[in-house]
Scaffold this active site. Structure first.
Site, mmCIF file in Angstrom:
data_model
loop_
_atom_site.group_PDB
_atom_site.id
_atom_site.type_symbol
_atom_site.label_atom_id
_atom_site.label_comp_id
_atom_site.label_asym_id
_atom_site.label_seq_id
_atom_site.Cartn_x
_atom_site.Cartn_y
_atom_site.Cartn_z
ATOM 1 N N GLU A 1 0.673 37.345 59.333
ATOM 2 C CA GLU A 1 1.141 36.798 60.607
ATOM 3 C C GLU A 1 2.368 37.575 61.101
ATOM 4 O O GLU A 1 2.483 37.902 62.285
ATOM 5 C CB GLU A 1 1.482 35.320 60.446
ATOM 6 C CG GLU A 1 0.295 34.438 60.102
ATOM 7 C CD GLU A 1 0.696 32.996 59.854
ATOM 8 O OE1 GLU A 1 1.740 32.575 60.414
ATOM 9 O OE2 GLU A 1 -0.008 32.290 59.111
ATOM 10 N N ILE B 1 3.238 24.489 69.764
ATOM 11 C CA ILE B 1 1.938 24.896 69.236
ATOM 12 C C ILE B 1 1.225 25.794 70.240
ATOM 13 O O ILE B 1 0.797 25.345 71.311
ATOM 14 C CB ILE B 1 1.065 23.673 68.896
ATOM 15 C CG1 ILE B 1 1.839 22.707 67.992
ATOM 16 C CG2 ILE B 1 -0.239 24.132 68.263
ATOM 17 C CD1 ILE B 1 2.383 23.332 66.721
ATOM 18 N N GLY C 1 11.466 23.459 61.414
ATOM 19 C CA GLY C 1 11.052 24.768 61.894
ATOM 20 C C GLY C 1 10.740 25.694 60.751
ATOM 21 O O GLY C 1 9.649 25.668 60.178
ATOM 22 N N GLU D 1 7.465 21.092 63.628
ATOM 23 C CA GLU D 1 7.673 19.712 64.086
ATOM 24 C C GLU D 1 9.002 19.613 64.810
ATOM 25 O O GLU D 1 9.852 20.508 64.704
ATOM 26 C CB GLU D 1 7.636 18.763 62.887
ATOM 27 C CG GLU D 1 6.312 18.782 62.157
ATOM 28 C CD GLU D 1 6.253 17.826 60.968
ATOM 29 O OE1 GLU D 1 5.173 17.712 60.380
ATOM 30 O OE2 GLU D 1 7.293 17.204 60.646
ATOM 31 N N PRO E 1 2.660 36.955 55.471
ATOM 32 C CA PRO E 1 2.862 38.398 55.657
ATOM 33 C C PRO E 1 1.986 38.985 56.759
ATOM 34 O O PRO E 1 2.444 39.794 57.572
ATOM 35 C CB PRO E 1 2.519 38.979 54.281
ATOM 36 C CG PRO E 1 2.885 37.888 53.327
ATOM 37 C CD PRO E 1 2.479 36.625 54.035
#
Length: 535
Positions: A398, A314, A288, A284, A396
């Site tokens: 990602e 995004i 973060g 947002e 993890p």
């Protein structure tokens, strides 16, 4: 179905193992100069059982030609055909065992076309023996071909099998045909074509773990995900590859692991075919790395949630058809988050501007806003209030996905720089011959080799469901910093040309900068590691 020569198996029709494809196994991509037969999902693996260990080694390692009849007798060839009937036979065979999906036949036909360009076939004895003269295309400089061969090579991966090597060839071919011709346009328009995702789905590059009843292969093996990321990054096409990585490694696990049968039936077929594009909205304007600070709210109203708030940075934000929104359903910082799927077209859900970034220009990155957005409770993923835990559980993978891309990008940048320093001359000699250049390149080669070993280790751990958040943090911060350092040093070796956008090293430099920020900054990664040490 074999066509043999003294050095190569020219053609072998198999399934890739990743998505029930059927395609030609072209050994020019497998660095198998001394093999008569390649490991093709069973043939070589079964040889010792069929003919004995010593005989199997003789057939595999000596390069002695083998007739079609002998191969059939050994049980490693299904059929022998004359050269002039080869193409039709391959397609017919694919249609027979590849009626599995439209992907199978399309993949074989594409492979036949590619083989026509690289292979000259003649039959000494029609129906008995086929010989080939295979022209080896020039490989990408510095490319690491990862195979699991008996001979073994320095730096070869120990975590990949022949099905992964074949899949790597599929990804490479897809990139050459469907990405390279359009990439500069995507970089200029700052968004990839939606068709790109559909083509990736058609080629079997999306959501490998989707169950068969929902259009997938049902194979939960992150090594396939890693190969997609690796090939795109090594080729310097990271902004296109990032969209697929997001679908496979970030969005996919939530929709595979947290959905009920109705939700799976609603979303998985489209995400797997590429007809639907997914995104996830955590960040947002004021939040973060600290996910517990998410302020976007979702208030329960009967059978609906009413969502209000804003998200930023995004990825896939312009193209997405559905977005997983991390929203606050109570004031508890950690037990108050819930994941809710919001679909494009829902009243009050708006996609803002496509953000103008320093790098990764071909990747659409957007602001999203939610104003009294009403979403059915049926769109909630899992239990209300478990969103924070769900996000932490998937981080993890990602982060490892980013580490894989980082190593691939570093390898590609180094390989292209090696070509440059060997050709570019200063003071009458190649700039690569100067001691400083050799030292810089030697350091990068060493560090990248070490990073590759560690990342492969982490991939293996993830496949075995043993990767920890600390190990993923180590891989993420080290490899992304290495990618950035590699781009910086390689750009310096290019001199003024490296500052020109027409040179790939320039793009590598700007694309690398975000890697140490998104997915968890380097500082956050070090904090995770430090805390694990009891500090």
């Amino acid at each position: 179905m074999d066509a043999m020569s003294a050095q190569y198996t020219a053609i072998s029709v198999t399934g890739t193992g990743a998505r029930r494809h059927v395609e030609l196994n072209r050994p020019d991509r497998h660095n198998a100069q001394n093999l008569t037969m390649l490991p093709d999902l069973g043939a070589t693996w079964n040889l010792p059982r069929l003919v004995g260990h010593q005989r199997a080694l003789d057939l595999i390692l000596t390069g002695r030609p083998i007739t079609g009849a002998e191969a059939s007798a050994l049980g490693v060839a299904l059929q022998s055909v004359a050269a002039d009937a080869l193409d039709d036979a391959v397609v017919t065979y694919a249609e027979r065992i590849g009626g599995l999906s439209r992907v199978a036949v399309a993949s074989v036909k594409a492979s036949v076309d590619a083989t026509d360009e690289n292979t000259s076939l003649k039959s000494q004895e029609p129906g008995r023996q086929l010989h080939s003269s295979v022209r080896q295309p020039k490989p990408i400089a510095g490319e690491h071909i990862m195979t699991a061969q008996l001979t073994g090579t320095a730096g070869a991966s120990t975590i990949h099998g022949p099905e992964h090597a074949q899949f790597r060839d599929t990804v490479s071919t897809f990139i050459e045909r469907n990405v390279v011709p359009h990439f500069e346009r995507w970089e200029a328009t700052k968004v990839v074509d939606r068709e790109f995702f559909a083509q990736a789905g058609e080629a079997g590059l999306l959501l490998f773990a989707t169950p068969e009843e929902f259009g997938g292969a049902g194979i939960d093996d992150f090594r396939f995900n890693a190969i997609v990321n690796d090939e795109f990054s090594r080729a310097g096409l990271g902004s296109a590859g990032l969209g697929l990585a997001l679908q496979n490694d970030v969005v996919g696990p939530y929709l595979l692991g947290l959905t009920n049968d109705e939700q799976k039936a609603r979303w998985l077929p489209g995400l797997t075919s590429g007809e639907l594009i997914g995104a996830i909205a955590m960040t947002e304007p004021g939040t973060g790395s600290d996910l517990s600070g998410i302020a976007t709210g979702a208030v329960r109203d009967g059978d609906e949630y009413v969502i209000n708030g804003a998200k930023t940075f995004i990825s896939n934000g312009q193209n997405c058809d559905l977005v997983i929104v991390a929203a606050r359903t109570s004031d508890d910082r950690h037990k108050g988050l819930t994941l809710i799927v919001v679909e494009t077209g829902t009243t009050g859900f708006e996609k803002g501007r496509n953000l103008d970034k320093l790098g990764l220009h071909g990747q659409d990155t957007s602001e999203l806003s939610f104003t009294d957005v009403r979403v059915p409770v049926a769109n909630r993923l899992g239990t209300e209030g478990e969103g924070f835990l769900q996000l932490m559980r998937n981080l993890p993978q990602e982060r490892l996905s980013l580490a894989v891309s980082a190593v691939g990008a570093a390898e590609g940048t180094l390989a292209r720089t090696m070509d440059y320093v060997k050709e570019r001359k200063a003071f009458g000699q190649p700039i690569g011959s100067f001691q400083n250049s050799r030292f810089v390149l030697a350091e990068l080669e060493t560090e990248i080799s070490i990073a590759r070993v560690f990342v492969d280790h982490c991939v293996d751990l993830l496949v075995r469901k043993e990767l920890s958040s600390v190990q993923a943090a180590k891989a993420k911060w080290w490899t992304t910093e290495l990618q950035l350092r590699t781009a910086d040093r390689c750009l310096q070796l290019h001199g003024g040309y490296g500052y020109m956008r027409e040179y790939p090293v320039s793009r590598a430099f700007v694309d690398a900068r975000i890697q140490t920020i998104y997915g968890g900054t380097t500082e956050i990664m070090k904090e995770i590691i430090g805390r694990s040490m009891g500090l």
